[in-house]
Scaffold this motif. Structure first.
Motif, PDB file in Angstrom:
ATOM      1  N   MET A  87       0.849  -1.173   0.000  1.00 26.97           N
ATOM      2  CA  MET A  87       0.000   0.000   0.000  1.00 26.97           C
ATOM      3  C   MET A  87       0.892   1.232   0.000  1.00 26.97           C
ATOM      4  SD  MET A  87      -2.971   1.011   2.681  1.00 26.97           S
ATOM      5  CE  MET A  87      -2.022   0.626   4.098  1.00 26.97           C
ATOM      6  N   LEU A  88       1.041   1.876  -1.116  1.00 31.40           N
ATOM      7  CA  LEU A  88       1.848   3.074  -1.225  1.00 31.40           C
ATOM      8  C   LEU A  88       0.938   4.288  -1.177  1.00 31.40           C
ATOM      9  CD1 LEU A  88       4.210   1.973  -4.098  1.00 31.40           C
ATOM     10  CD2 LEU A  88       4.696   1.976  -1.658  1.00 31.40           C
ATOM     11  N   MET A  89       1.325   5.278  -0.380  1.00 28.79           N
ATOM     12  CA  MET A  89       0.523   6.478  -0.244  1.00 28.79           C
ATOM     13  C   MET A  89       1.237   7.631  -0.936  1.00 28.79           C
ATOM     14  SD  MET A  89      -0.606   6.322   3.668  1.00 28.79           S
ATOM     15  CE  MET A  89      -1.129   4.843   4.444  1.00 28.79           C
TER      16      MET A  89
ATOM     17  N   ASP B 241      -3.760  12.271  -0.021  1.00 28.24           N
ATOM     18  CA  ASP B 241      -3.292  11.243   0.901  1.00 28.24           C
ATOM     19  C   ASP B 241      -2.519  11.864   2.055  1.00 28.24           C
ATOM     20  OD1 ASP B 241      -4.375   9.459  -0.867  1.00 28.24           O
ATOM     21  OD2 ASP B 241      -2.461   9.019  -1.836  1.00 28.24           O
ATOM     22  N   PHE B 242      -1.741  12.888   1.725  1.00 27.50           N
ATOM     23  CA  PHE B 242      -0.961  13.590   2.735  1.00 27.50           C
ATOM     24  C   PHE B 242      -1.885  14.162   3.808  1.00 27.50           C
ATOM     25  CE2 PHE B 242       1.402  17.313   4.292  1.00 27.50           C
ATOM     26  CZ  PHE B 242       2.610  16.719   4.615  1.00 27.50           C
ATOM     27  N   ARG B 243      -2.965  14.811   3.401  1.00 28.20           N
ATOM     28  CA  ARG B 243      -3.924  15.395   4.350  1.00 28.20           C
ATOM     29  C   ARG B 243      -4.648  14.320   5.153  1.00 28.20           C
ATOM     30  NH1 ARG B 243      -7.129  18.283   0.483  1.00 28.20           N
ATOM     31  NH2 ARG B 243      -5.438  18.611  -0.947  1.00 28.20           N
ATOM     32  N   ARG B 244      -5.009  13.242   4.510  1.00 30.04           N
ATOM     33  CA  ARG B 244      -5.724  12.171   5.200  1.00 30.04           C
ATOM     34  C   ARG B 244      -4.881  11.550   6.309  1.00 30.04           C
ATOM     35  NH1 ARG B 244      -7.948   9.340  -0.279  1.00 30.04           N
ATOM     36  NH2 ARG B 244      -9.627  10.812  -0.666  1.00 30.04           N
ATOM     37  N   VAL B 245      -3.625  11.315   6.032  1.00 36.54           N
ATOM     38  CA  VAL B 245      -2.733  10.715   7.014  1.00 36.54           C
ATOM     39  C   VAL B 245      -2.491  11.678   8.171  1.00 36.54           C
ATOM     40  CG1 VAL B 245      -0.343   9.958   7.356  1.00 36.54           C
ATOM     41  CG2 VAL B 245      -1.647   9.135   5.407  1.00 36.54           C
ATOM     42  N   ARG B 246      -2.436  12.972   7.881  1.00 32.60           N
ATOM     43  CA  ARG B 246      -2.182  13.962   8.923  1.00 32.60           C
ATOM     44  C   ARG B 246      -3.320  14.026   9.941  1.00 32.60           C
ATOM     45  NH1 ARG B 246       1.577  12.532   6.857  1.00 32.60           N
ATOM     46  NH2 ARG B 246       3.258  13.713   5.977  1.00 32.60           N
ATOM     47  N   VAL B 247      -4.526  13.721   9.506  1.00 33.18           N
ATOM     48  CA  VAL B 247      -5.667  13.700  10.432  1.00 33.18           C
ATOM     49  C   VAL B 247      -5.425  12.675  11.535  1.00 33.18           C
ATOM     50  CG1 VAL B 247      -8.119  13.113  10.638  1.00 33.18           C
ATOM     51  CG2 VAL B 247      -7.337  14.559   8.763  1.00 33.18           C
TER      52      VAL B 247
ATOM     53  N   ARG C 223     -10.524   4.015   7.320  1.00 40.93           N
ATOM     54  CA  ARG C 223     -11.090   4.830   6.240  1.00 40.93           C
ATOM     55  C   ARG C 223      -9.972   5.441   5.383  1.00 40.93           C
ATOM     56  NH1 ARG C 223     -14.360   9.253   8.573  1.00 40.93           N
ATOM     57  NH2 ARG C 223     -15.565   7.529   9.389  1.00 40.93           N
ATOM     58  N   VAL C 224      -8.932   5.953   6.033  1.00 41.87           N
ATOM     59  CA  VAL C 224      -7.816   6.556   5.299  1.00 41.87           C
ATOM     60  C   VAL C 224      -7.127   5.508   4.434  1.00 41.87           C
ATOM     61  CG1 VAL C 224      -5.494   7.515   5.593  1.00 41.87           C
ATOM     62  CG2 VAL C 224      -7.404   8.477   6.864  1.00 41.87           C
ATOM     63  N   PHE C 225      -6.836   4.336   5.009  1.00 47.39           N
ATOM     64  CA  PHE C 225      -6.145   3.295   4.240  1.00 47.39           C
ATOM     65  C   PHE C 225      -6.990   2.811   3.070  1.00 47.39           C
ATOM     66  CE2 PHE C 225      -3.513   2.056   8.192  1.00 47.39           C
ATOM     67  CZ  PHE C 225      -2.575   3.033   7.892  1.00 47.39           C
ATOM     68  N   ARG C 226      -8.308   2.694   3.261  1.00 46.58           N
ATOM     69  CA  ARG C 226      -9.188   2.269   2.165  1.00 46.58           C
ATOM     70  C   ARG C 226      -9.235   3.301   1.052  1.00 46.58           C
ATOM     71  NH1 ARG C 226     -14.344  -0.247   5.370  1.00 46.58           N
ATOM     72  NH2 ARG C 226     -13.385  -2.246   5.852  1.00 46.58           N
ATOM     73  N   ARG C 227      -9.340   4.587   1.404  1.00 41.79           N
ATOM     74  CA  ARG C 227      -9.383   5.637   0.386  1.00 41.79           C
ATOM     75  C   ARG C 227      -8.086   5.703  -0.392  1.00 41.79           C
ATOM     76  NH1 ARG C 227     -12.265  10.546   3.706  1.00 41.79           N
ATOM     77  NH2 ARG C 227     -14.349   9.664   3.695  1.00 41.79           N
ATOM     78  N   VAL C 228      -6.980   5.575   0.321  1.00 41.44           N
ATOM     79  CA  VAL C 228      -5.682   5.618  -0.352  1.00 41.44           C
ATOM     80  C   VAL C 228      -5.560   4.440  -1.311  1.00 41.44           C
ATOM     81  CG1 VAL C 228      -3.196   5.373   0.028  1.00 41.44           C
ATOM     82  CG2 VAL C 228      -4.525   6.940   1.434  1.00 41.44           C
TER      83      VAL C 228
ATOM     84  N   ARG D 232      -7.976   2.759  -2.740  1.00 40.98           N
ATOM     85  CA  ARG D 232      -8.928   2.965  -3.837  1.00 40.98           C
ATOM     86  C   ARG D 232      -8.386   3.998  -4.836  1.00 40.98           C
ATOM     87  NH1 ARG D 232     -14.374   5.701  -2.302  1.00 40.98           N
ATOM     88  NH2 ARG D 232     -12.728   6.824  -1.297  1.00 40.98           N
ATOM     89  N   ASP D 233      -7.810   5.098  -4.313  1.00 46.45           N
ATOM     90  CA  ASP D 233      -7.234   6.120  -5.201  1.00 46.45           C
ATOM     91  C   ASP D 233      -6.055   5.580  -5.992  1.00 46.45           C
ATOM     92  OD1 ASP D 233      -9.120   7.855  -4.267  1.00 46.45           O
ATOM     93  OD2 ASP D 233      -7.748   8.999  -2.979  1.00 46.45           O
ATOM     94  N   GLN D 234      -5.293   4.688  -5.393  1.00 51.66           N
ATOM     95  CA  GLN D 234      -4.128   4.117  -6.101  1.00 51.66           C
ATOM     96  C   GLN D 234      -4.579   3.165  -7.207  1.00 51.66           C
ATOM     97  OE1 GLN D 234      -1.868   2.410  -2.944  1.00 51.66           O
ATOM     98  NE2 GLN D 234      -0.830   4.335  -2.468  1.00 51.66           N
ATOM     99  N   LYS D 235      -5.670   2.458  -6.970  1.00 46.55           N
ATOM    100  CA  LYS D 235      -6.179   1.556  -8.007  1.00 46.55           C
ATOM    101  C   LYS D 235      -6.728   2.351  -9.189  1.00 46.55           C
ATOM    102  CE  LYS D 235      -7.230  -2.410  -5.117  1.00 46.55           C
ATOM    103  NZ  LYS D 235      -8.291  -3.265  -4.560  1.00 46.55           N
TER     104      LYS D 235
END
Length: 177
Positions: A1-3, A8-14, A165-170, A172-175
């Motif tokens: 899982m690469l972010m 992604d940066f904002r999501r992880v910061r939360v 939620r963050v890991f799933r969105r990341v 999904r965005d990578q796919k």
């Protein structure tokens, strides 16, 4: 899982922010209980503070690392929160008399001697509060340890939910990209 990416940066910061703020709140609440409510912590109370300190450090690390590597401090933070919940459950069980405290300073050494010098030699260097003596703040029939455990459980569930939620969105965005 690469972010990667700003989103992604904002999501992880939360997640890092939740770690830092919840850890600071827990430690400030403990300090306030000592300082203003004049509650003396027992050894298990001091044990319960350690995961919150590590959580703050992991939250700061999450903010500093690139999103690609931030998942490891997030996982570590979730484990810290789980440990905090476990320590609270152990302490609540000690307060309720369900089991003995694992902290050695919570046990009184029994001496089988009539000499006062033997008794004095077994006293601790500084006075300690027994771990099975709960503090009840604000006149509530709920101990400080129970309040701490409820808080740890709420933060654990919230952080786990946000992290998933963050890991799933990341992912999904990578796919997609």
């Amino acid at each position: 899982m690469l972010m990667t990416g700003k989103r992604d940066f904002r999501r992880v910061r939360v997640v890092g922010g939740v770690f830092i703020l919840s850890g600071l709140f827990a430690l400030l609440a403990a300090y306030g209980a000592e300082r203003f409510l004049h509650m003396v912590p027992c050894e298990l109370c001091l044990w319960e503070r350690r995961p919150w300190r590590v959580l703050i450090a992991l939250g700061a690390l999450t903010l500093v690392l690139s999103p690609r590597y931030a998942r490891w401090p997030i996982i570590g933070g979730i484990l810290c929160l789980a440990l905090s919940v476990i320590l609270s459950v152990i302490h609540i069980g000690v307060e309720q008399g369900l089991w003995r405290s694992p902290a050695p300073s919570c046990h009184m050494v029994v001496t089988h001697s009539d000499k006062a010098s033997d008794w004095l030699n077994h006293l601790p260097v500084h006075p300690l509060k027994p771990c099975d003596l709960p503090d009840f703040p604000f006149g509530l029939p709920v101990s400080m340890t129970t309040l701490s455990g409820i808080y740890a459980l709420i933060v654990f569930v919230l952080a786990l939910k946000i992290a998933i939620r963050v890991f799933r969105r990341v992912r999904r965005d990578q796919k997609k990209g």
